[in-house]
Write an enzyme that holds these catalytic residues in place. Sequence first.
Site, PDB file in Angstrom:
ATOM      1  N   ASP A   9       1.177  -0.503   0.367  1.00 22.52           N
ATOM      2  CA  ASP A   9      -0.377  -0.019  -0.162  1.00 22.52           C
ATOM      3  C   ASP A   9       0.999   1.446  -0.547  1.00 22.52           C
ATOM      4  OD1 ASP A   9      -2.466   1.443   0.236  1.00 22.52           O
ATOM      5  OD2 ASP A   9      -1.608   1.630   2.900  1.00 22.52           O
ATOM      6  N   LEU A  10       0.370   2.460  -0.217  1.00 23.68           N
ATOM      7  CA  LEU A  10       1.091   3.725  -0.378  1.00 23.68           C
ATOM      8  C   LEU A  10       1.668   4.549   0.501  1.00 23.68           C
ATOM      9  CD1 LEU A  10       3.016   5.778  -1.970  1.00 23.68           C
ATOM     10  CD2 LEU A  10       0.998   6.168  -2.794  1.00 23.68           C
ATOM     11  N   ASP A  11      -0.312   5.396   0.935  1.00 22.15           N
ATOM     12  CA  ASP A  11      -0.110   5.798   2.033  1.00 22.15           C
ATOM     13  C   ASP A  11      -0.578   5.081   3.626  1.00 22.15           C
ATOM     14  OD1 ASP A  11      -1.121   8.876   0.099  1.00 22.15           O
ATOM     15  OD2 ASP A  11      -2.705   7.014  -0.096  1.00 22.15           O
ATOM     16  N   THR A  17       0.834  10.033   3.991  1.00 19.66           N
ATOM     17  CA  THR A  17       0.628  11.189   3.377  1.00 19.66           C
ATOM     18  C   THR A  17      -1.020  11.473   4.063  1.00 19.66           C
ATOM     19  OG1 THR A  17      -0.138   9.659   1.858  1.00 19.66           O
ATOM     20  CG2 THR A  17       1.514  11.079   0.947  1.00 19.66           C
ATOM     21  N   LYS A  45      -8.863   6.033   6.205  1.00 15.36           N
ATOM     22  CA  LYS A  45      -7.971   5.117   5.090  1.00 15.36           C
ATOM     23  C   LYS A  45      -7.714   3.556   4.519  1.00 15.36           C
ATOM     24  CE  LYS A  45      -4.428   5.765   9.397  1.00 15.36           C
ATOM     25  NZ  LYS A  45      -3.805   5.220  10.062  1.00 15.36           N
ATOM     26  N   SER A 114      -2.317   0.379  -4.655  1.00 13.14           N
ATOM     27  CA  SER A 114      -2.815   1.640  -3.520  1.00 13.14           C
ATOM     28  C   SER A 114      -4.554   1.908  -4.587  1.00 13.14           C
ATOM     29  CB  SER A 114      -2.171   3.115  -3.415  1.00 13.14           C
ATOM     30  OG  SER A 114      -2.735   4.376  -3.105  1.00 13.14           O
ATOM     31  N   ALA A 115      -5.783   2.067  -3.363  1.00 13.11           N
ATOM     32  CA  ALA A 115      -6.875   2.970  -3.774  1.00 13.11           C
ATOM     33  C   ALA A 115      -6.124   4.712  -4.790  1.00 13.11           C
ATOM     34  CB  ALA A 115      -7.853   2.961  -2.433  1.00 13.11           C
ATOM     35  N   LYS A 145     -11.039  -0.834  -1.564  1.00  9.37           N
ATOM     36  CA  LYS A 145     -10.601  -2.160  -0.609  1.00  9.37           C
ATOM     37  C   LYS A 145     -11.885  -1.969   0.921  1.00  9.37           C
ATOM     38  CE  LYS A 145      -5.421  -1.154  -0.998  1.00  9.37           C
ATOM     39  NZ  LYS A 145      -4.493  -0.512  -0.519  1.00  9.37           N
ATOM     40  N   GLU A 169      -0.195  -3.298   4.883  1.00  6.96           N
ATOM     41  CA  GLU A 169      -0.779  -2.103   4.846  1.00  6.96           C
ATOM     42  C   GLU A 169      -1.189  -1.593   6.270  1.00  6.96           C
ATOM     43  OE1 GLU A 169      -3.311  -1.159   3.937  1.00  6.96           O
ATOM     44  OE2 GLU A 169      -3.849  -1.619   2.281  1.00  6.96           O
ATOM     45  N   ASP A 170      -1.442  -0.560   6.304  1.00  5.61           N
ATOM     46  CA  ASP A 170      -1.562   0.532   7.710  1.00  5.61           C
ATOM     47  C   ASP A 170      -3.349   0.553   7.332  1.00  5.61           C
ATOM     48  OD1 ASP A 170      -2.018   2.152   5.619  1.00  5.61           O
ATOM     49  OD2 ASP A 170      -1.981   3.513   6.554  1.00  5.61           O
TER      50      ASP A 170
HETATM   51  C1  G6P Z   1      -5.142   6.061  -0.062  1.00  5.22           C
HETATM   52  C2  G6P Z   1      -5.491   6.114   0.904  1.00  5.22           C
HETATM   53  C3  G6P Z   1      -7.093   7.192   1.084  1.00  5.22           C
HETATM   54  C4  G6P Z   1      -8.108   7.875   0.189  1.00  5.22           C
HETATM   55  C5  G6P Z   1      -7.445   6.658  -0.651  1.00  5.22           C
HETATM   56  C6  G6P Z   1      -7.668   7.199  -1.881  1.00  5.22           C
HETATM   57  O1  G6P Z   1      -5.964   4.588   0.157  1.00  5.22           O
HETATM   58  O2  G6P Z   1      -5.179   5.705   2.953  1.00  5.22           O
HETATM   59  O3  G6P Z   1      -6.928   7.827   2.829  1.00  5.22           O
HETATM   60  O4  G6P Z   1      -9.241   8.058   0.259  1.00  5.22           O
HETATM   61  O5  G6P Z   1      -6.069   6.820  -1.203  1.00  5.22           O
HETATM   62  O6  G6P Z   1      -6.591   8.935  -2.684  1.00  5.22           O
HETATM   63  P1  G6P Z   1      -6.974   9.865  -3.599  1.00  5.22           P
HETATM   64  O7  G6P Z   1      -5.816   9.868  -3.552  1.00  5.22           O
HETATM   65  O8  G6P Z   1      -7.819   8.811  -4.599  1.00  5.22           O
HETATM   66  O9  G6P Z   1      -8.206  10.452  -3.241  1.00  5.22           O
HETATM   67 MG    MG Z   2      -2.804   3.148   3.846  1.00  6.58          MG
END
Ligand code: G6P
Ligand code: MG
Length: 230
Positions: A9-11, A17, A45, A114-115, A145, A169-170
Amino acid sequence: MTAHAALFDLDGVIVDTAVHHFAAWRETAAELGFTLADRDEELLKGVGRMDALRIVLEIGGVEVDDATAERLAAEKNARYVEAIASITPADMLPGARDCLEALRAQGVRTALGSASRNAPMILDGLGIRDLFDAVIDGSVVTEAKPHPRVFLAGAEALGVAPADCVVFEDAIAGVRAAKAGGMLAVGIGDPAVLTEADAVIPGLHAVDALASHGITFAGAPAPATEEISA
Ligand code: G6P
Ligand code: MG
């Protein structure tokens, strides 16, 4: 288990972020006349942009029409993009780069799952796009997710079976997505929050601790060569 692929996962795993996402949603709430509590951050998240907005509106007991929802999500994103526009390699979480480089040096395949639709911009800002064999983000996959699609697409792109993949994953939703995809889920953060993960570490700097949980990594074995019989 010995994993042949690592999906990240990224964030909140590679870069911090999450704080900017939540700050941007707090402004949305303030504009609508309510406040988000600290504990609400966990709910947002890993959740896609529109789903996150729905959660925010539900917390505030606010109903809006579709056009307003689109506007609120776009405004939140504009604030978020502004906050991360100046992201640099110094913003990576401790151990993230070392972990990626060490796994790749062993021949382990790596993917981002990542989402976020902002993932490519963040990878470029961090200068780490070349550390991933595949990048699956919110613009490639629409099922959010805890649906496993983002990780299944990552495994498929890497040519590694889900059972041979470890996901970092966090988010609770992300841990669920990994498990639903038949993968091993390593939680990044608090074991009391990420109760469904197979193991939890405080960050990628502690990845070596996974060996004590029986989780190790190795490059995919070379395809067997057929024996030539005389
Ligand atoms: C990540 C974050 C979420 C965020 C999602 C969509 O998964 O953990 O908090 O809502 O990305 O991000 P975006 O940058 O597309 O709004
Ligand atoms: Mg995350």
